[in-house]
Write a protein that holds these residues in place. Sequence first.
Motif, PDB file in Angstrom:
ATOM      1  N   MET A   1      -0.499  69.968 -55.736  1.00  0.00           N
ATOM      2  CA  MET A   1       0.509  70.997 -55.525  1.00  0.00           C
ATOM      3  C   MET A   1       1.126  70.834 -54.134  1.00  0.00           C
ATOM      4  SD  MET A   1       0.128  75.163 -55.417  1.00  0.00           S
ATOM      5  CE  MET A   1      -0.192  75.319 -57.164  1.00  0.00           C
ATOM      6  N   THR A   2       2.460  70.927 -54.060  1.00  0.00           N
ATOM      7  CA  THR A   2       3.169  70.888 -52.793  1.00  0.00           C
ATOM      8  C   THR A   2       3.675  72.282 -52.476  1.00  0.00           C
ATOM      9  OG1 THR A   2       3.868  68.603 -53.166  1.00  0.00           O
ATOM     10  CG2 THR A   2       5.109  69.879 -51.549  1.00  0.00           C
ATOM     11  N   SER A   3       3.344  72.763 -51.286  1.00  0.00           N
ATOM     12  CA  SER A   3       3.694  74.118 -50.894  1.00  0.00           C
ATOM     13  C   SER A   3       4.580  74.091 -49.652  1.00  0.00           C
ATOM     14  CB  SER A   3       2.416  74.918 -50.610  1.00  0.00           C
ATOM     15  OG  SER A   3       2.731  76.224 -50.198  1.00  0.00           O
ATOM     16  N   ILE A   4       5.705  74.798 -49.712  1.00  0.00           N
ATOM     17  CA  ILE A   4       6.634  74.877 -48.588  1.00  0.00           C
ATOM     18  C   ILE A   4       6.864  76.341 -48.241  1.00  0.00           C
ATOM     19  CG2 ILE A   4       8.904  74.250 -47.685  1.00  0.00           C
ATOM     20  CD1 ILE A   4       9.070  72.094 -49.804  1.00  0.00           C
ATOM     21  N   LEU A   5       6.701  76.666 -46.970  1.00  0.00           N
ATOM     22  CA  LEU A   5       6.932  78.024 -46.490  1.00  0.00           C
ATOM     23  C   LEU A   5       8.207  78.053 -45.653  1.00  0.00           C
ATOM     24  CD1 LEU A   5       5.991  80.976 -45.996  1.00  0.00           C
ATOM     25  CD2 LEU A   5       4.805  80.106 -43.946  1.00  0.00           C
ATOM     26  N   TYR A   6       9.113  78.913 -46.032  1.00  0.00           N
ATOM     27  CA  TYR A   6      10.334  79.140 -45.259  1.00  0.00           C
ATOM     28  C   TYR A   6      10.190  80.505 -44.593  1.00  0.00           C
ATOM     29  CZ  TYR A   6      12.155  75.492 -48.388  1.00  0.00           C
ATOM     30  OH  TYR A   6      12.347  74.345 -49.103  1.00  0.00           O
ATOM     31  N   ARG A   7      10.343  80.571 -43.282  1.00  0.00           N
ATOM     32  CA  ARG A   7      10.165  81.861 -42.609  1.00  0.00           C
ATOM     33  C   ARG A   7      11.180  82.029 -41.478  1.00  0.00           C
ATOM     34  NH1 ARG A   7       4.436  80.700 -39.345  1.00  0.00           N
ATOM     35  NH2 ARG A   7       5.257  79.035 -37.995  1.00  0.00           N
ATOM     36  N   GLY A   8      11.306  83.297 -41.070  1.00  0.00           N
ATOM     37  CA  GLY A   8      12.196  83.591 -39.953  1.00  0.00           C
ATOM     38  C   GLY A   8      13.653  83.681 -40.347  1.00  0.00           C
ATOM     39  N   ALA A  19      13.019  91.117 -47.121  1.00  0.00           N
ATOM     40  CA  ALA A  19      12.236  89.888 -46.992  1.00  0.00           C
ATOM     41  C   ALA A  19      12.816  88.963 -45.923  1.00  0.00           C
ATOM     42  CB  ALA A  19      12.186  89.160 -48.332  1.00  0.00           C
ATOM     43  N   GLU A  20      11.894  88.277 -45.243  1.00  0.00           N
ATOM     44  CA  GLU A  20      12.277  87.335 -44.182  1.00  0.00           C
ATOM     45  C   GLU A  20      11.744  85.931 -44.443  1.00  0.00           C
ATOM     46  OE1 GLU A  20      11.803  90.031 -40.252  1.00  0.00           O
ATOM     47  OE2 GLU A  20      10.051  89.964 -41.597  1.00  0.00           O
ATOM     48  N   ALA A  21      10.889  85.807 -45.461  1.00  0.00           N
ATOM     49  CA  ALA A  21      10.244  84.516 -45.713  1.00  0.00           C
ATOM     50  C   ALA A  21      10.030  84.327 -47.212  1.00  0.00           C
ATOM     51  CB  ALA A  21       8.911  84.440 -44.979  1.00  0.00           C
ATOM     52  N   VAL A  22       9.865  83.054 -47.608  1.00  0.00           N
ATOM     53  CA  VAL A  22       9.631  82.741 -49.012  1.00  0.00           C
ATOM     54  C   VAL A  22       8.689  81.543 -49.093  1.00  0.00           C
ATOM     55  CG1 VAL A  22      11.733  81.347 -49.083  1.00  0.00           C
ATOM     56  CG2 VAL A  22      10.711  82.133 -51.217  1.00  0.00           C
ATOM     57  N   LEU A  23       7.745  81.611 -50.024  1.00  0.00           N
ATOM     58  CA  LEU A  23       6.792  80.524 -50.256  1.00  0.00           C
ATOM     59  C   LEU A  23       7.121  79.869 -51.588  1.00  0.00           C
ATOM     60  CD1 LEU A  23       4.134  79.087 -49.326  1.00  0.00           C
ATOM     61  CD2 LEU A  23       2.918  80.742 -50.787  1.00  0.00           C
ATOM     62  N   VAL A  24       7.265  78.543 -51.589  1.00  0.00           N
ATOM     63  CA  VAL A  24       7.596  77.798 -52.797  1.00  0.00           C
ATOM     64  C   VAL A  24       6.466  76.827 -53.107  1.00  0.00           C
ATOM     65  CG1 VAL A  24       9.244  76.251 -53.887  1.00  0.00           C
ATOM     66  CG2 VAL A  24      10.055  77.978 -52.264  1.00  0.00           C
ATOM     67  N   ASP A  25       5.862  76.975 -54.284  1.00  0.00           N
ATOM     68  CA  ASP A  25       4.801  76.079 -54.738  1.00  0.00           C
ATOM     69  C   ASP A  25       5.319  75.222 -55.881  1.00  0.00           C
ATOM     70  OD1 ASP A  25       2.894  77.014 -52.948  1.00  0.00           O
ATOM     71  OD2 ASP A  25       2.142  78.546 -54.322  1.00  0.00           O
ATOM     72  N   ASP A  26       5.350  73.911 -55.671  1.00  0.00           N
ATOM     73  CA  ASP A  26       5.818  72.981 -56.697  1.00  0.00           C
ATOM     74  C   ASP A  26       7.162  73.394 -57.286  1.00  0.00           C
ATOM     75  OD1 ASP A  26       3.772  71.212 -56.404  1.00  0.00           O
ATOM     76  OD2 ASP A  26       2.598  71.944 -58.098  1.00  0.00           O
ATOM     77  N   GLY A  27       8.079  73.776 -56.411  1.00  0.00           N
ATOM     78  CA  GLY A  27       9.424  74.118 -56.854  1.00  0.00           C
ATOM     79  C   GLY A  27       9.570  75.502 -57.438  1.00  0.00           C
ATOM     80  N   ALA A  34       7.577  89.603 -45.715  1.00  0.00           N
ATOM     81  CA  ALA A  34       7.827  89.705 -44.279  1.00  0.00           C
ATOM     82  C   ALA A  34       7.209  88.537 -43.516  1.00  0.00           C
ATOM     83  CB  ALA A  34       7.278  91.023 -43.747  1.00  0.00           C
ATOM     84  N   ASN A  35       7.720  88.302 -42.302  1.00  0.00           N
ATOM     85  CA  ASN A  35       7.231  87.201 -41.479  1.00  0.00           C
ATOM     86  C   ASN A  35       5.760  87.335 -41.125  1.00  0.00           C
ATOM     87  OD1 ASN A  35       9.501  85.535 -41.223  1.00  0.00           O
ATOM     88  ND2 ASN A  35      10.384  86.809 -39.622  1.00  0.00           N
ATOM     89  N   ASP A  36       5.314  88.556 -40.845  1.00  0.00           N
ATOM     90  CA  ASP A  36       3.923  88.697 -40.435  1.00  0.00           C
ATOM     91  C   ASP A  36       2.959  88.298 -41.555  1.00  0.00           C
ATOM     92  OD1 ASP A  36       4.533  90.849 -42.029  1.00  0.00           O
ATOM     93  OD2 ASP A  36       3.833  92.389 -40.631  1.00  0.00           O
ATOM     94  N   THR A  37       3.319  88.587 -42.792  1.00  0.00           N
ATOM     95  CA  THR A  37       2.499  88.142 -43.917  1.00  0.00           C
ATOM     96  C   THR A  37       2.643  86.638 -44.110  1.00  0.00           C
ATOM     97  OG1 THR A  37       2.862  90.280 -44.996  1.00  0.00           O
ATOM     98  CG2 THR A  37       1.992  88.501 -46.357  1.00  0.00           C
ATOM     99  N   ALA A  38       3.835  86.126 -43.876  1.00  0.00           N
ATOM    100  CA  ALA A  38       4.078  84.694 -44.043  1.00  0.00           C
ATOM    101  C   ALA A  38       3.207  83.865 -43.120  1.00  0.00           C
ATOM    102  CB  ALA A  38       5.550  84.380 -43.778  1.00  0.00           C
ATOM    103  N   ASP A  39       2.908  84.394 -41.958  1.00  0.00           N
ATOM    104  CA  ASP A  39       2.078  83.649 -41.012  1.00  0.00           C
ATOM    105  C   ASP A  39       0.722  83.299 -41.615  1.00  0.00           C
ATOM    106  OD1 ASP A  39       4.109  83.822 -39.195  1.00  0.00           O
ATOM    107  OD2 ASP A  39       3.275  85.534 -38.109  1.00  0.00           O
ATOM    108  N   GLY A  40       0.241  84.141 -42.535  1.00  0.00           N
ATOM    109  CA  GLY A  40      -1.034  83.870 -43.180  1.00  0.00           C
ATOM    110  C   GLY A  40      -0.971  82.712 -44.155  1.00  0.00           C
TER     111      GLY A  40
END
Length: 267
Positions: A1-8, A19-27, A34-40
């Motif tokens: 699995m390829t995971s990409i996090l876009y934040r800020g 929302a300020e961030a998005v997580l994409v797993d395998d497309g 929010a960004n603070d959760t994205a940091d995790g």
Amino acid sequence: MTSILYRGGVVHSPQDPFAEAVLVDDGVVAWVGANDTADGFAARADRVVELDGALVTPAFVDAHAHVLETGLAAVGVDLGAAAGVTSPADALARLHDAAADLDARSGEVLLAHGWDDSAWGDAGPFTRAELDAACGGAPVYASRVDGHSAVVSTSLAERAGAIGAPGWSDDGLVRAQAYDRAREVARDLAPVRRTALYRAVLAEAARRGIVAVHEMSTPAADTRAGLSELLTLTADAESALPLVVGYRGSCAPRPTTRGSSWPTCRA
């Protein structure tokens, strides 16, 4: 699995308007927030992209498209006012220049579109005779801005069997059945050229952020085989082309009922 996090950034999502961030797993979008959760998520993501305030929106889906028509318009001669054509003389000059690049032996049809004689005062449309003279007798199909009529050259009219058909005018203006016949010849493309047009249109759509196209296929716009090719071309995500969702619309004969009759329709 390829995971990409876009934040800020600023993520446009009905799920989370702030929302300020998005997580994409395998497309696939797996999370927005929010960004603070994205940091995790950052530690486990394969890649983290800092958006620096950029706007992220869902990709565009074109809900009504004719891919072949779009491709033909792109390679055809634009005779519209926006292209600087303001008279029949302008249109004929453009067509003359384009015809000079045709290989006369190939039988290739010179395609043009967008002319609007309503903006030309009393001049009226150019004629078949003028087309023949300007283009050296080459097969020419020049559709009007309405998309339901055209002026054609003599060689194209003869090839199409348009002369004398309903909707034919001796000045080369075709409507109704004569138009259908001329249009069919204009769209009789070699398979390699048809495929190239499909790919060019879809690649440009992808470049513009379009991820899916709803192809509204009809007998006038493309063939059934063409629709099948479009679906095959884009079925695999590895193609990097927008997904084509296909629809096919055509008239179908219906049984005659007492007291009524149905027109004969072309499939």
